[in-house]
Design a protein around this motif. Structure first.
Motif, PDB file in Angstrom:
ATOM      1  N   THR A 517      27.878  37.811   3.736  1.00 27.13           N
ATOM      2  CA  THR A 517      26.858  37.240   4.616  1.00 27.13           C
ATOM      3  C   THR A 517      25.493  37.433   3.966  1.00 27.13           C
ATOM      4  OG1 THR A 517      26.616  39.315   5.799  1.00 27.13           O
ATOM      5  CG2 THR A 517      28.194  37.711   6.712  1.00 27.13           C
ATOM      6  N   ALA A 518      24.489  36.717   4.510  1.00 30.98           N
ATOM      7  CA  ALA A 518      23.130  36.855   3.990  1.00 30.98           C
ATOM      8  C   ALA A 518      22.201  37.093   5.162  1.00 30.98           C
ATOM      9  CB  ALA A 518      22.740  35.580   3.258  1.00 30.98           C
ATOM     10  N   ARG A 519      20.975  37.514   4.853  1.00 29.18           N
ATOM     11  CA  ARG A 519      20.047  37.723   5.978  1.00 29.18           C
ATOM     12  C   ARG A 519      19.008  36.607   5.999  1.00 29.18           C
ATOM     13  NH1 ARG A 519      15.277  40.644   3.953  1.00 29.18           N
ATOM     14  NH2 ARG A 519      15.893  41.187   1.846  1.00 29.18           N
ATOM     15  N   GLU A 520      18.646  36.234   7.216  1.00 27.47           N
ATOM     16  CA  GLU A 520      17.689  35.147   7.431  1.00 27.47           C
ATOM     17  C   GLU A 520      16.280  35.614   7.101  1.00 27.47           C
ATOM     18  OE1 GLU A 520      17.646  32.035   9.034  1.00 27.47           O
ATOM     19  OE2 GLU A 520      19.835  31.848   9.251  1.00 27.47           O
ATOM     20  N   ALA A 521      15.569  34.855   6.318  1.00 29.19           N
ATOM     21  CA  ALA A 521      14.137  35.079   6.109  1.00 29.19           C
ATOM     22  C   ALA A 521      13.463  33.717   6.285  1.00 29.19           C
ATOM     23  CB  ALA A 521      13.891  35.644   4.724  1.00 29.19           C
ATOM     24  N   PRO A 522      12.155  33.686   6.527  1.00 25.23           N
ATOM     25  CA  PRO A 522      11.505  32.393   6.749  1.00 25.23           C
ATOM     26  C   PRO A 522      11.725  31.410   5.583  1.00 25.23           C
ATOM     27  CG  PRO A 522       9.992  34.184   7.263  1.00 25.23           C
ATOM     28  CD  PRO A 522      11.228  34.814   6.693  1.00 25.23           C
ATOM     29  N   ILE A 523      11.815  31.912   4.343  1.00 22.32           N
ATOM     30  CA  ILE A 523      11.923  30.993   3.201  1.00 22.32           C
ATOM     31  C   ILE A 523      13.359  30.601   2.891  1.00 22.32           C
ATOM     32  CG2 ILE A 523       9.786  31.806   2.133  1.00 22.32           C
ATOM     33  CD1 ILE A 523      11.590  33.400   0.151  1.00 22.32           C
ATOM     34  N   GLY A 524      14.326  31.304   3.482  1.00 25.03           N
ATOM     35  CA  GLY A 524      15.731  30.983   3.201  1.00 25.03           C
ATOM     36  C   GLY A 524      16.597  32.193   3.454  1.00 25.03           C
ATOM     37  N   ALA A 549      11.248  41.383  -1.545  1.00 26.88           N
ATOM     38  CA  ALA A 549      10.264  41.321  -0.453  1.00 26.88           C
ATOM     39  C   ALA A 549       9.715  39.904  -0.290  1.00 26.88           C
ATOM     40  CB  ALA A 549       9.129  42.300  -0.741  1.00 26.88           C
ATOM     41  N   VAL A 550       9.551  39.502   0.976  1.00 27.53           N
ATOM     42  CA  VAL A 550       8.959  38.200   1.291  1.00 27.53           C
ATOM     43  C   VAL A 550       7.666  38.462   2.059  1.00 27.53           C
ATOM     44  CG1 VAL A 550       9.272  36.033   2.543  1.00 27.53           C
ATOM     45  CG2 VAL A 550      11.212  37.074   1.341  1.00 27.53           C
ATOM     46  N   ASP A 551       6.533  38.192   1.439  1.00 29.92           N
ATOM     47  CA  ASP A 551       5.225  38.445   2.042  1.00 29.92           C
ATOM     48  C   ASP A 551       4.809  37.195   2.836  1.00 29.92           C
ATOM     49  OD1 ASP A 551       2.530  38.590   2.581  1.00 29.92           O
ATOM     50  OD2 ASP A 551       1.985  39.476   0.650  1.00 29.92           O
ATOM     51  N   GLY A 552       4.968  37.293   4.165  1.00 32.12           N
ATOM     52  CA  GLY A 552       4.751  36.133   5.042  1.00 32.12           C
ATOM     53  C   GLY A 552       3.385  35.492   4.872  1.00 32.12           C
ATOM     54  N   GLU A 580      10.941  19.701   6.233  1.00 30.22           N
ATOM     55  CA  GLU A 580      11.226  21.054   5.722  1.00 30.22           C
ATOM     56  C   GLU A 580       9.972  21.917   5.697  1.00 30.22           C
ATOM     57  OE1 GLU A 580      14.055  22.543   5.164  1.00 30.22           O
ATOM     58  OE2 GLU A 580      15.181  20.721   5.667  1.00 30.22           O
ATOM     59  N   LEU A 581       8.847  21.319   5.272  1.00 27.60           N
ATOM     60  CA  LEU A 581       7.595  22.073   5.225  1.00 27.60           C
ATOM     61  C   LEU A 581       7.210  22.527   6.633  1.00 27.60           C
ATOM     62  CD1 LEU A 581       5.104  23.197   3.774  1.00 27.60           C
ATOM     63  CD2 LEU A 581       4.061  20.938   3.913  1.00 27.60           C
ATOM     64  N   ARG A 582       7.352  21.603   7.608  1.00 29.01           N
ATOM     65  CA  ARG A 582       7.014  21.937   9.001  1.00 29.01           C
ATOM     66  C   ARG A 582       7.899  23.079   9.514  1.00 29.01           C
ATOM     67  NH1 ARG A 582       7.551  16.819  10.966  1.00 29.01           N
ATOM     68  NH2 ARG A 582       5.883  15.869   9.762  1.00 29.01           N
ATOM     69  N   SER A 583       9.198  23.011   9.255  1.00 26.12           N
ATOM     70  CA  SER A 583      10.081  24.093   9.743  1.00 26.12           C
ATOM     71  C   SER A 583       9.740  25.406   9.070  1.00 26.12           C
ATOM     72  CB  SER A 583      11.560  23.799   9.471  1.00 26.12           C
ATOM     73  OG  SER A 583      11.823  22.462   9.503  1.00 26.12           O
ATOM     74  N   LEU A 584       9.400  25.352   7.790  1.00 27.00           N
ATOM     75  CA  LEU A 584       9.019  26.583   7.089  1.00 27.00           C
ATOM     76  C   LEU A 584       7.792  27.202   7.754  1.00 27.00           C
ATOM     77  CD1 LEU A 584       9.133  28.595   4.666  1.00 27.00           C
ATOM     78  CD2 LEU A 584       7.696  26.988   3.409  1.00 27.00           C
ATOM     79  N   LEU A 585       6.789  26.362   8.035  1.00 26.66           N
ATOM     80  CA  LEU A 585       5.571  26.868   8.672  1.00 26.66           C
ATOM     81  C   LEU A 585       5.896  27.498  10.022  1.00 26.66           C
ATOM     82  CD1 LEU A 585       3.009  24.074   7.738  1.00 26.66           C
ATOM     83  CD2 LEU A 585       2.948  26.480   7.041  1.00 26.66           C
ATOM     84  N   LEU A 590       6.327  32.380  13.301  1.00 27.40           N
ATOM     85  CA  LEU A 590       7.107  33.273  14.169  1.00 27.40           C
ATOM     86  C   LEU A 590       7.220  34.657  13.557  1.00 27.40           C
ATOM     87  CD1 LEU A 590      10.025  30.952  15.352  1.00 27.40           C
ATOM     88  CD2 LEU A 590       8.304  32.099  16.797  1.00 27.40           C
ATOM     89  N   SER A 591       7.444  34.702  12.251  1.00 28.46           N
ATOM     90  CA  SER A 591       7.663  35.996  11.597  1.00 28.46           C
ATOM     91  C   SER A 591       6.377  36.809  11.526  1.00 28.46           C
ATOM     92  CB  SER A 591       8.226  35.796  10.192  1.00 28.46           C
ATOM     93  OG  SER A 591       7.195  35.394   9.309  1.00 28.46           O
ATOM     94  N   LEU A 592       5.222  36.138  11.590  1.00 31.13           N
ATOM     95  CA  LEU A 592       3.948  36.861  11.468  1.00 31.13           C
ATOM     96  C   LEU A 592       3.454  37.369  12.819  1.00 31.13           C
ATOM     97  CD1 LEU A 592       2.176  34.652   8.772  1.00 31.13           C
ATOM     98  CD2 LEU A 592       2.946  37.010   8.510  1.00 31.13           C
TER      99      LEU A 592
END
Ligand code: GTP
Ligand code: SPV
Ligand code: MN
Length: 593
Positions: A517-524, A549-552, A580-585, A590-592
């Motif tokens: 399994t993998a863990r969800e992060a905003p970028i993927g 590390a993913v720096d939001g 895709e850009l909109r969903s990423l934003l 949400l993550s921030l």
């Protein structure tokens, strides 16, 4: 090798084109190349006699040579590279455009009489396996014997190509001359509509070996768009796990960002094995089985020398024992070659640097080998060369990897959620510039799919084509992004790279197989912290946290840059990428909070 008069060339349009080119360029004679050993030996002899090749010690490197290119001509020149189409908008905002009329005035005029006193070589070449339905023929006319010797390694050159060509008109016509080697009069112009390439004023790499970037990427990408396939700047490798299961992977990294190295990696995990299908260019086709299949159109490697050593890339070093052309590396007194990162040398050893000037490490002002110095060698000489390298159908691709050279931001690895998201990840790639092209190095730039300098048409349409190809695949490859080049606060690479990159490939294949399994992060999707196998290496876990590390907020800034870049394509940008850009934003926001 024979002259046109006595040659058995039967193809009337090829004969007519050779005649017309000779009338304009005025060579003293014409040679049609057959790819034979005799032809090769004769050209090598002439070049050694003229001082254009230095023969290496035959005991150390049999049949191997050093070539020094003009010091002003050591890398691709992107600002002098043009695509010529009827409508400027068809080449898009990332290419230089030139009208046919301008090209005739500014470039074709430079070919007038340019081969005076020189031999004009006609070099038929085949891109792809001899029996592949996907292979294509090109013919390069050149006045550079170095180009002839290089094409003989890099392509299936001579008789095999002519046999395939027969009386067809559908071959790519490349006209190349060294001209006077002045950067002021250097141009590379592509005409995708008529399958022509004109290159003058350079004898180096992708500017001069027209089979490579000009034909296999810039012209082929346009053919691929029309015909429903993909021409990509990708390596192809087979990875076999300890159970004996093999998956094939294609990976796009920008120039001098690690394709050759990954393609022939010697795994630092017991029981794993890599087979090399290709190291730079990949043509991919949707197969009847719903998968994406790939061939390597090339026959050899034109690999970056600096940094290559028995430690970093033993398979490359072992490929270089015989029948190699080295370009712009340093020469030792024993007529062996050397480059930075190859081995330790004595501080006071006297060598010749890439220009031929005396060089010692103790008082060096600059590197002995040019940072873009290279080796040219048949892929078959690589110990890891795949049996599938000559397979006409190619190999089925299970994963596509995009990657860049990024000191900050991009984690060691992440997975795209699906094909459309993967195309977004490829389209928004950023990588620091390298010595493979002229200009400043280390500057981050957008380089979609590592194709910025090589896509022969509007990249907005190219993104749409990628989305369309995905729709045809019942079993699309999974898409990933990697970064071997993230640095810590001390400025040093966090990840050891090279043979340890198999640890990342292992996770990628486990994801393909649905084994982890993998863990969800905003970028993927990212590996869990125990997802990367660190066994047998002395690697602090904190460093892996840093690498993953993913720096939001930094990614939020990156999204601004992405919006600006994608905005350049205006209404040629497919909606899917904006979605895709909109969903990423949204996910970042949400993550921030
Ligand atoms: P082109 O032929 O220009 O398309 O380049 P390429 O993508 O094949 O790059 P190549 O594998 O030749 O690597 C370019 C440089 O990056 C060399 O100096 C390598 O030693 C270095 N390099 C490759 N892989 C790694 C890695 O995993 N880590 C680090 N730190 N350096 C790497
Ligand atoms: C690259 O620059 O991506 C290369 C070398 O592979 S060249 O043949 O010069 O394009
Ligand atoms: Mn390349």
């Amino acid at each position: 090798m024979f002259s046109l008069a006595e040659s058995s060339l039967s193809n009337p349009s090829l004969r007519a084109w050779i005649r017309a080119t000779a009338e304009h360029t005025r060579p003293s004679n014409i040679r049609v190349c057959d790819g034979s050993e005799n032809e090769r030996a004769a050209i090598e002899r002439d070049m050694v006699g003229a001082g254009a090749l230095v023969e290496l010690d035959p005991k150390l490197h049999p049949r191997s040579f050093l070539h020094r290119s003009d010091p002003t001509d050591v890398a691709r020149t992107e600002h002098l590279t043009f695509i010529s189409t009827k409508h400027e908008e068809d080449v898009g905002p990332t290419n230089n455009w030139m009208s046919r009329q301008d090209a005739e005035k500014r470039v074709w005029s430079l070919f007038a009489g340019c081969m005076h006193g020189r031999t004009m070589y006609v070099v038929p070449y085949l891109m792809g396996p001899v029996d592949s339905p996907h292979s294509r023929v090109g013919v390069e006319i050149t006045d550079s014997p170095y180009v002839v010797l290089s094409l003989r390694i890099m392509t299936r050159m001579g008789k095999e190509a002519l046999a395939r060509l027969r009386n067809s008109e559908g071959f790519v016509r490349g006209t190349h001359s060294l001209g006077d080697l002045s950067p002021e009069r250097r141009f590379v112009v592509h005409f995708p509509d008529t399958l022509e390439i004109w290159s003058i004023g350079s004898g180096y790499g992708g500017n001069a070996l027209l089979s490579k970037k000009c034909h296999s990427l810039r012209i082929a990408s346009v053919q691929a768009k029309k015909e429903g396939w993909l021409a990509e700047h990708m390596l192809i490798l087979g990875l076999t796990n300890p159970l004996g299961e093999t998956h094939y992977v294609a990976a796009a990294f920008p120039s001098a960002c690690g394709k050759t190295n990954l393609a022939m990696l010697v795994p630092n995990l017991p029981g794993w094995k890599v087979d090399t299908v290709g190291d730079d260019i990949c043509w991919m086709y949707p197969g009847e089985d719903g998968r994406l299949w790939a061939i390597n159109p090339e026959n050899g490697m034109f690999g970056v020398a600096p940094g290559t050593s028995l430690k970093t890339n033993p398979n490359a070093m072992r490929s270089l024992t015989h029948d190699v052309i080295f370009t712009n590396v340093a020469l030792r007194a024993n007529r062996n070659v050397w480059w930075e990162g190859m081995s330790k040398v004595d501080d006071h050893e006297v060598m010749q640097d890439w220009r031929g000037d005396t060089w010692t490490k103790s008082d060096a002002q600059a590197p002995a080998a040019h940072p873009n110095s290279r080796f040219t060698v048949p892929l078959a000489q690589c110990p890891s060369a795949s049996d599938s390298f000559n397979a006409g159908s190619g190999v089925p691709i299970s994963a596509i990897i995009f990657g860049g050279r990024r000191a900050k931001l991009a984690p060691l690895v992440y997975e795209a959620r699906n094909w459309q998201h993967g195309v977004y990840v490829g389209a928004t790639m950023v990588s620091e510039t390298t010595a493979a092209a002229t200009g400043a190095v280390g500057i981050p730039r957008n380089d979609p799919m590592a194709m910025l300098p090589f896509c022969g048409y509007n990249m907005g349409d190219y993104f749409a084509h990628w989305l369309a190809v995905g729709q045809q695949l019942r079993h699309p490859p999974k898409i990933f992004h990697v970064n071997w080049f993230r640095t810590g606060n001390d400025g040093r690479f966090l990840w050891p790279g090279f043979g340890d990159n198999v640890r990342v490939l292992k996770w990628i294949l486990e994801r393909v197989d649905g084994a982890v399994t993998a863990r969800e992060a905003p970028i993927g999707l990212l590996p869990h912290t125990d997802g990367i196998d660190l066994s047998g290496m002395d690697f602090p876990e904190e460093r892996l946290f840093e690498l993953l590390a993913v720096d939001g907020s930094a990614w939020m800034q990156e999204a601004g840059r992405t919006l600006e870049f994608l905005g350049r394509f205006g209404n040629r940008l497919p909606h899917g990428l904006l979605t895709e850009l909109r969903s990423l934003l949204n996910r970042l926001q949400l993550s921030l909070h």
